[in-house]
Motif scaffolding. Structure first.
Motif, PDB file in Angstrom:
ATOM      1  N   GLU A 137       0.983  -1.146   0.039  1.00 34.87           N
ATOM      2  CA  GLU A 137      -0.023   0.045   0.084  1.00 34.87           C
ATOM      3  C   GLU A 137       0.827   1.228  -0.093  1.00 34.87           C
ATOM      4  O   GLU A 137       0.656   2.373  -0.713  1.00 34.87           O
ATOM      5  CB  GLU A 137      -0.951  -0.093   1.320  1.00 34.87           C
ATOM      6  CG  GLU A 137      -2.004  -1.172   1.097  1.00 34.87           C
ATOM      7  CD  GLU A 137      -2.683  -1.167   2.506  1.00 34.87           C
ATOM      8  OE1 GLU A 137      -2.617  -0.442   3.284  1.00 34.87           O
ATOM      9  OE2 GLU A 137      -3.566  -2.057   2.640  1.00 34.87           O
ATOM     10  N   ALA A 138       1.910   1.460   0.687  1.00 31.70           N
ATOM     11  CA  ALA A 138       2.972   2.441   0.867  1.00 31.70           C
ATOM     12  C   ALA A 138       3.511   2.907  -0.441  1.00 31.70           C
ATOM     13  O   ALA A 138       3.651   3.749  -1.025  1.00 31.70           O
ATOM     14  CB  ALA A 138       3.916   2.379   1.936  1.00 31.70           C
ATOM     15  N   ALA A 139       3.982   1.447  -1.210  1.00 29.69           N
ATOM     16  CA  ALA A 139       4.465   1.511  -2.461  1.00 29.69           C
ATOM     17  C   ALA A 139       3.586   2.256  -3.603  1.00 29.69           C
ATOM     18  O   ALA A 139       4.065   3.154  -4.296  1.00 29.69           O
ATOM     19  CB  ALA A 139       4.904   0.421  -2.797  1.00 29.69           C
ATOM     20  N   ILE A 140       2.418   1.870  -3.490  1.00 35.81           N
ATOM     21  CA  ILE A 140       1.437   2.301  -4.457  1.00 35.81           C
ATOM     22  C   ILE A 140       1.159   3.996  -4.115  1.00 35.81           C
ATOM     23  O   ILE A 140       1.143   4.823  -4.827  1.00 35.81           O
ATOM     24  CB  ILE A 140      -0.014   1.687  -4.171  1.00 35.81           C
ATOM     25  CG1 ILE A 140       0.135   0.212  -4.855  1.00 35.81           C
ATOM     26  CG2 ILE A 140      -0.915   2.247  -5.203  1.00 35.81           C
ATOM     27  CD1 ILE A 140       0.803   0.118  -6.269  1.00 35.81           C
ATOM     28  N   ALA A 141       0.948   4.569  -2.836  1.00 38.91           N
ATOM     29  CA  ALA A 141       0.993   5.700  -2.352  1.00 38.91           C
ATOM     30  C   ALA A 141       2.230   6.603  -2.928  1.00 38.91           C
ATOM     31  O   ALA A 141       1.935   7.487  -3.395  1.00 38.91           O
ATOM     32  CB  ALA A 141       1.029   5.955  -0.875  1.00 38.91           C
ATOM     33  N   ASP A 142       3.305   5.873  -3.150  1.00 44.40           N
ATOM     34  CA  ASP A 142       4.725   6.439  -3.471  1.00 44.40           C
ATOM     35  C   ASP A 142       4.345   6.667  -5.069  1.00 44.40           C
ATOM     36  O   ASP A 142       4.934   7.945  -5.392  1.00 44.40           O
ATOM     37  CB  ASP A 142       5.832   5.789  -3.276  1.00 44.40           C
ATOM     38  CG  ASP A 142       6.443   5.753  -1.632  1.00 44.40           C
ATOM     39  OD1 ASP A 142       5.725   6.821  -0.790  1.00 44.40           O
ATOM     40  OD2 ASP A 142       6.964   5.018  -1.336  1.00 44.40           O
ATOM     41  N   CYS A 144       1.635   7.361  -6.629  1.00 45.45           N
ATOM     42  CA  CYS A 144       0.706   8.271  -6.860  1.00 45.45           C
ATOM     43  C   CYS A 144       1.443   9.696  -6.443  1.00 45.45           C
ATOM     44  O   CYS A 144       1.232  10.744  -7.200  1.00 45.45           O
ATOM     45  CB  CYS A 144      -0.385   8.184  -5.967  1.00 45.45           C
ATOM     46  SG  CYS A 144      -1.501   6.816  -5.954  1.00 45.45           S
ATOM     47  N   VAL A 145       2.317   9.740  -5.487  1.00 45.48           N
ATOM     48  CA  VAL A 145       3.073  10.952  -5.395  1.00 45.48           C
ATOM     49  C   VAL A 145       4.080  11.451  -6.446  1.00 45.48           C
ATOM     50  O   VAL A 145       4.018  12.527  -7.041  1.00 45.48           O
ATOM     51  CB  VAL A 145       3.954  10.858  -4.016  1.00 45.48           C
ATOM     52  CG1 VAL A 145       4.859  11.963  -3.724  1.00 45.48           C
ATOM     53  CG2 VAL A 145       3.204  10.751  -2.765  1.00 45.48           C
ATOM     54  N   ASP A 147       3.830  10.662  -9.531  1.00 42.98           N
ATOM     55  CA  ASP A 147       2.899  11.110 -10.745  1.00 42.98           C
ATOM     56  C   ASP A 147       2.132  12.277 -10.573  1.00 42.98           C
ATOM     57  O   ASP A 147       1.211  12.561 -11.218  1.00 42.98           O
ATOM     58  CB  ASP A 147       2.262   9.977 -11.135  1.00 42.98           C
ATOM     59  CG  ASP A 147       2.993   8.667 -11.798  1.00 42.98           C
ATOM     60  OD1 ASP A 147       4.181   8.961 -12.280  1.00 42.98           O
ATOM     61  OD2 ASP A 147       2.391   7.647 -11.978  1.00 42.98           O
ATOM     62  N   GLY A 148       2.333  13.168  -9.366  1.00 37.09           N
ATOM     63  CA  GLY A 148       1.644  14.309  -9.256  1.00 37.09           C
ATOM     64  C   GLY A 148       0.547  14.362  -8.653  1.00 37.09           C
ATOM     65  O   GLY A 148      -0.126  15.709  -8.610  1.00 37.09           O
ATOM     66  N   CYS A 149       0.142  13.268  -7.780  1.00 36.03           N
ATOM     67  CA  CYS A 149      -1.050  13.490  -6.953  1.00 36.03           C
ATOM     68  C   CYS A 149      -0.968  14.309  -5.839  1.00 36.03           C
ATOM     69  O   CYS A 149       0.404  14.411  -5.258  1.00 36.03           O
ATOM     70  CB  CYS A 149      -1.487  12.043  -6.505  1.00 36.03           C
ATOM     71  SG  CYS A 149      -2.313  11.081  -8.096  1.00 36.03           S
ATOM     72  N   ALA A 150      -1.963  14.800  -5.046  1.00 34.01           N
ATOM     73  CA  ALA A 150      -1.800  15.395  -3.957  1.00 34.01           C
ATOM     74  C   ALA A 150      -2.731  14.960  -2.921  1.00 34.01           C
ATOM     75  O   ALA A 150      -3.392  13.889  -3.219  1.00 34.01           O
ATOM     76  CB  ALA A 150      -2.233  16.989  -4.128  1.00 34.01           C
ATOM     77  N   ARG A 151      -2.467  15.232  -1.547  1.00 39.05           N
ATOM     78  CA  ARG A 151      -3.201  14.811  -0.558  1.00 39.05           C
ATOM     79  C   ARG A 151      -3.134  13.240  -0.478  1.00 39.05           C
ATOM     80  O   ARG A 151      -4.061  12.690  -0.202  1.00 39.05           O
ATOM     81  CB  ARG A 151      -4.471  15.439  -0.344  1.00 39.05           C
ATOM     82  CG  ARG A 151      -4.342  16.892  -0.193  1.00 39.05           C
ATOM     83  CD  ARG A 151      -5.892  17.491  -0.307  1.00 39.05           C
ATOM     84  NE  ARG A 151      -6.774  16.852   0.344  1.00 39.05           N
ATOM     85  CZ  ARG A 151      -8.117  17.551   0.556  1.00 39.05           C
ATOM     86  NH1 ARG A 151      -8.512  18.326  -0.256  1.00 39.05           N
ATOM     87  NH2 ARG A 151      -8.908  16.927   1.676  1.00 39.05           N
ATOM     88  N   VAL A 152      -2.106  12.714  -0.538  1.00 39.45           N
ATOM     89  CA  VAL A 152      -1.913  11.224  -0.743  1.00 39.45           C
ATOM     90  C   VAL A 152      -2.115  10.729   0.709  1.00 39.45           C
ATOM     91  O   VAL A 152      -1.164  11.005   1.605  1.00 39.45           O
ATOM     92  CB  VAL A 152      -0.565  10.684  -1.380  1.00 39.45           C
ATOM     93  CG1 VAL A 152      -0.729   9.077  -1.492  1.00 39.45           C
ATOM     94  CG2 VAL A 152      -0.751  11.349  -2.953  1.00 39.45           C
TER      95      VAL A 152
END
Length: 257
Positions: A137-142, A144-145, A147-152
């Motif tokens: 889960e932490a890797a998927i959140a990384d 997202c970060v 690729d420009g996602c915010a408030r991850v």
């Protein structure tokens, strides 16, 4: 008639003034004060770290006062010199002990909890096979970060209602991700998709619903995802996303399992 003479008390002679002894006393006292002054000035940093210096200086002052209060006893220049030498020797020993003592260890600085809004984008490629579910889960959140996602935010756990990672895409849409850390022989079935589909839009108010797995999806699961508008990212698509070889999974029609 004879008068008896009154006896008078013999008068005691005052102590004879010894100029030489007095000069020696004040000379030694001045020397001791000068030496103490230089010692205090030279060892000021040590005094700040070791308050025991204050105790040593107070002992020297008290010893000087006691020696001055015993004026009725005959002062010996040798005795004064011996006592002054002992005091200076004790002060020197204490200073050397203070210099040899190790400096106190700095207080530990608390490390703040990791957030995903102020960390640099990850550059490494994960080996997803060795990650446990929480690390996945932490890797998927990384990703997202990166690729420009915010408030991850990683929200997976008991009572998460199917949402493991939430974020805002670069164009402002709410992204809800469910992560499935499965083996190659364990595919994501239609029941998994149905449970996620029942909460991702109504409960989590997702604009983009994403299911990411290290395995694959069954045909009924893919069919259900297409009907509900859920994006399925299987192992091959995940590796392509992680390697930057495909569009972002929240892009329209980016992946088809």
């Amino acid at each position: 008639m004879t008068m008896s003479q009154r006896r008078t008390r013999p008068t005691h002679r005052g102590r004879r003034f010894d100029l030489r002894a007095t000069a020696v006393f004040f000379g030694l006292l001045a020397t001791a004060l000068i030496a103490v002054g230089f010692a205090v000035r030279a060892l000021a940093p040590v005094v700040q770290r070791r308050p025991v210096w204050v105790v040593v200086l107070l002992c020297v002052v008290v010893a000087t006062l006691l020696a001055h209060g015993r004026r009725r006893r005959r002062l010996s220049a040798a005795r004064i010199a011996r006592r002054a030498g002992e005091a200076l020797e004790q002060a020197t020993t204490t200073a050397l002990d203070a210099l040899d003592a190790p400096a106190p260890a700095p207080a530990p600085v608390p490390v703040p909890a990791r957030t995903y809004d102020d960390v640099p984008a990850p550059e490494e490629t994960y080996d997803y096979d060795v990650l446990d579910p929480d690390e996945f889960e932490a890797a998927i959140a990384d990703l997202c970060v990166r690729d420009g996602c915010a408030r991850v935010e990683v929200v997976g756990g008991a009572g998460d209602l199917g949402a493991d990672v939430t974020a805002l895409t670069p164009d402002g849409r709410r992204l809800v991700v469910q992560c499935k850390r499965y083996g190659d022989d364990n595919k994501v079935g239609s029941q998994d998709l149905q449970r996620f589909g029942g909460t991702c839009f109504t409960v989590h108010e997702a604009d983009v619903a994403l299911v990411v797995t290290t395995s694959d999806f069954t045909a009924p699961a893919v069919e259900y995802a297409e009907q509900c508008g859920i994006v399925c990212v299987n192992r091959d698509a995940l590796l392509a996303w992680s390697g930057g070889r495909t569009p972002k999974p929240w892009a329209a029609g980016a992946y088809e399992a």
